[in-house]
Design a protein around this motif. Structure first.
Motif, PDB file in Angstrom:
ATOM      1  N   SER A 139       0.857  -0.872   0.386  1.00  0.00           N
ATOM      2  CA  SER A 139       0.387   0.236  -0.046  1.00  0.00           C
ATOM      3  C   SER A 139       0.278   1.387  -0.038  1.00  0.00           C
ATOM      4  CB  SER A 139      -0.503   0.182   1.048  1.00  0.00           C
ATOM      5  OG  SER A 139      -1.420  -0.943   1.209  1.00  0.00           O
ATOM      6  N   GLY A 140       0.515   2.301  -0.406  1.00  0.00           N
ATOM      7  CA  GLY A 140       1.526   3.625  -0.785  1.00  0.00           C
ATOM      8  C   GLY A 140       1.977   3.541  -2.397  1.00  0.00           C
ATOM      9  N   GLY A 141       2.810   4.143  -2.598  1.00  0.00           N
ATOM     10  CA  GLY A 141       4.412   3.830  -3.822  1.00  0.00           C
ATOM     11  C   GLY A 141       4.962   5.737  -3.771  1.00  0.00           C
ATOM     12  N   VAL A 142       5.748   5.385  -4.206  1.00  0.00           N
ATOM     13  CA  VAL A 142       6.646   6.822  -4.392  1.00  0.00           C
ATOM     14  C   VAL A 142       7.285   6.694  -5.835  1.00  0.00           C
ATOM     15  CG1 VAL A 142       8.206   8.019  -4.264  1.00  0.00           C
ATOM     16  CG2 VAL A 142       7.810   6.771  -2.110  1.00  0.00           C
ATOM     17  N   GLU A 143       6.074   7.374  -6.710  1.00  0.00           N
ATOM     18  CA  GLU A 143       6.567   7.988  -7.831  1.00  0.00           C
ATOM     19  C   GLU A 143       7.295   8.417  -8.229  1.00  0.00           C
ATOM     20  OE1 GLU A 143       2.091   8.144  -9.687  1.00  0.00           O
ATOM     21  OE2 GLU A 143       2.319   9.628  -8.319  1.00  0.00           O
ATOM     22  N   ASP A 144       7.989   8.744  -9.266  1.00  0.00           N
ATOM     23  CA  ASP A 144       9.288   9.166  -9.658  1.00  0.00           C
ATOM     24  C   ASP A 144       9.654  10.548  -9.674  1.00  0.00           C
ATOM     25  OD1 ASP A 144       9.612   6.323 -11.796  1.00  0.00           O
ATOM     26  OD2 ASP A 144       8.741   7.408 -13.465  1.00  0.00           O
ATOM     27  N   ALA A 145       8.445  11.304  -9.694  1.00  0.00           N
ATOM     28  CA  ALA A 145       8.934  12.315  -8.949  1.00  0.00           C
ATOM     29  C   ALA A 145       9.517  13.221  -7.483  1.00  0.00           C
ATOM     30  CB  ALA A 145       7.919  13.718  -9.587  1.00  0.00           C
ATOM     31  N   GLN A 195      10.800  10.363  -5.838  1.00  0.00           N
ATOM     32  CA  GLN A 195      11.670   9.243  -5.440  1.00  0.00           C
ATOM     33  C   GLN A 195      13.789   9.762  -4.606  1.00  0.00           C
ATOM     34  OE1 GLN A 195      12.172   5.986  -5.313  1.00  0.00           O
ATOM     35  NE2 GLN A 195      10.233   5.545  -5.734  1.00  0.00           N
ATOM     36  N   ALA A 196      13.573  10.675  -5.019  1.00  0.00           N
ATOM     37  CA  ALA A 196      14.973  11.239  -4.220  1.00  0.00           C
ATOM     38  C   ALA A 196      15.041  11.678  -2.439  1.00  0.00           C
ATOM     39  CB  ALA A 196      15.174  12.857  -4.734  1.00  0.00           C
ATOM     40  N   GLY A 197      13.468  12.122  -2.397  1.00  0.00           N
ATOM     41  CA  GLY A 197      13.716  12.325  -0.896  1.00  0.00           C
ATOM     42  C   GLY A 197      13.262  10.926  -0.019  1.00  0.00           C
ATOM     43  N   LEU A 198      12.811   9.836  -0.726  1.00  0.00           N
ATOM     44  CA  LEU A 198      12.678   8.525  -0.547  1.00  0.00           C
ATOM     45  C   LEU A 198      14.259   8.165  -0.323  1.00  0.00           C
ATOM     46  CD1 LEU A 198      10.764   6.362   0.883  1.00  0.00           C
ATOM     47  CD2 LEU A 198      10.674   5.166  -1.358  1.00  0.00           C
ATOM     48  N   GLN A 199      15.193   8.279  -1.175  1.00  0.00           N
ATOM     49  CA  GLN A 199      15.981   7.535  -1.323  1.00  0.00           C
ATOM     50  C   GLN A 199      17.124   8.335  -0.596  1.00  0.00           C
ATOM     51  OE1 GLN A 199      16.943   5.138  -2.765  1.00  0.00           O
ATOM     52  NE2 GLN A 199      14.585   4.772  -3.907  1.00  0.00           N
TER      53      GLN A 199
END
Length: 381
Positions: A280-286, A288-292
């Motif tokens: 559930s949930g998912g980080v789209e390309d825009a 990704q930098a914050g999640l990484q």
């Protein structure tokens, strides 16, 4: 002493007391109720790690709430994924006068605990309880930052039927609130896509032996087995499927099996790309930098990779702090309405709640397992 002088002295003393009070840090207690022992403890520890990262960042930043510098404190309680323990833990956190609660981990523990938090007026955000019943109770204190089973299950069912070409499905669930819920909603989505259910079986969340139900399923010749349950049951089920000659049958589940623990517990029983799951949930390309950056900081601090839910726990703590800042108060009665209408940009995406407390416009991330590693397939809504 003249009356006017007494008044002046009293005023000075009062001003000094007010100034001293304002100079004292405002203690904000965030409760974390999770499974820190038992078969789901790897998720619970991951959640705790994410919460501590958020708490430490808030304290380092120097958050001000209502003109007072806040000091955040994390109170952690273990519910061992047991509903009975969960209610005891919930009451313990209420008695500790926490300002908010993150948790519980499962639907089976979050639902009974939610009544206790509601009665006390304390906001509760679950980052992993996906049963629709959790937010359908009508409690104003109940929120979640991931999709519910209706959203996740139906999307997976449609994907299996339309995108994976599955025609014949065998369905198994573990009879828990989570397992039944996600399997039921998957079935609806799959049938919407024109698929046929050729077998439906049940187990429990402590089971390790599945030869009887798998033998029945094998005779029905399914293209895919969908399991509503968690990793500790799914992994041995896969091992026994392989022993029964079902190693080529595709296997799908929800977020409950979407963990790197599947690789170690399955002990080589997973074929390349055989298992599909969704978080559930998912980080789209825009985003990704914050999640990484979060994942890199997590690995640096703890020496291991983060699992599924720690980023959502981190975001939930930050969302609570943002609501408190905006309301100018950490008192639940003061900031609850602000929380219900919050729009917070987190590392996992935009966080805003609907009228039930469910996340708005949530995403799903599809995964498979290749070369012993969990690999993203893509993000869907």
């Amino acid at each position: 002493m003249p009356a006017c002088r007494k008044l002046i002295v009293s005023a000075v003393l009062l001003a000094a007391q007010v100034a001293a009070h304002a100079a004292e840090p405002l203690l904000v207690r965030i409760g974390l109720a999770d499974a820190l022992t038992g078969p789901l403890s790897h998720f619970g520890k991951d959640d705790e790690n994410g919460a501590r990262m958020a708490i430490d960042e808030l304290n380092a930043r120097g958050v001000t709430i209502g003109a007072r510098k806040a000091r955040f404190e994390l109170l952690v309680e273990d519910d061992a994924s047991e509903p009975r323990i969960a209610t005891t833990v919930a009451q313990k956190l209420v008695d500790a006068k926490v300002n908010a609660v993150i948790g519980h981990e499962t639907s089976g523990t979050s639902i009974p605990a939610s009544r206790i938090y509601f009665d006390a007026g304390i906001p509760q955000i679950s980052t992993s309880a996906t049963s629709p019943k959790y937010t359908e109770q009508g409690f104003s204190t109940t929120f979640r930052t991931v999709n519910n089973d209706k959203q996740l299950g139906r999307a997976l069912g449609r994907y299996a039927g339309k995108n994976m070409g599955v025609k014949r499905l065998a369905l198994i669930d573990d009879r828990t609130a989570y397992g039944q819920g996600v399997a039921t909603e998957f079935l609806k989505g799959f049938q919407e896509a024109g698929g046929t259910v050729v077998a439906r079986e049940f187990t429990n969340d402590k089971a390790t032996e599945f030869s009887a139900i798998l033998t029945k399923i094998r005779a029905a010749r399914p293209d895919m087995v969908f399991f509503g349950g968690m990793t500790p049951v799914a992994a041995p089920m896969l091992r026994q499927m392989k022993l029964l000659g079902m190693g080529s049958v595709r296997f799908m589940g929800g977020d409950g099996i979407c963990t790197d623990e599947m690789t170690s517990l399955a002990q080589g029983a997973m074929g390349e790309g055989q298992v599909m799951c969704a978080g559930s949930g998912g980080v789209e390309d825009a985003q990704q930098a914050g999640l990484q950056r979060f994942r890199a900081a997590y690995r640096k601090r703890y020496g291991i990779d983060s699992l599924i839910y720690s980023p959502y726990v981190y975001d939930s703590v930050m969302t609570l702090a943002a609501a408190m800042e905006k309301a100018g108060s950490a008192q639940p009665a003061r900031y609850l309405r602000v929380l219900a209408k919050i729009e917070h940009q987190g590392i996992t995406g935009a966080i805003a709640f609907d009228q039930h407390g469910d996340i708005r416009n949530g995403t799903l991330t599809l995964y498979t397992f290749r070369n012993g590693q969990r690999a993203s397939v893509g993000v869907i809504r």
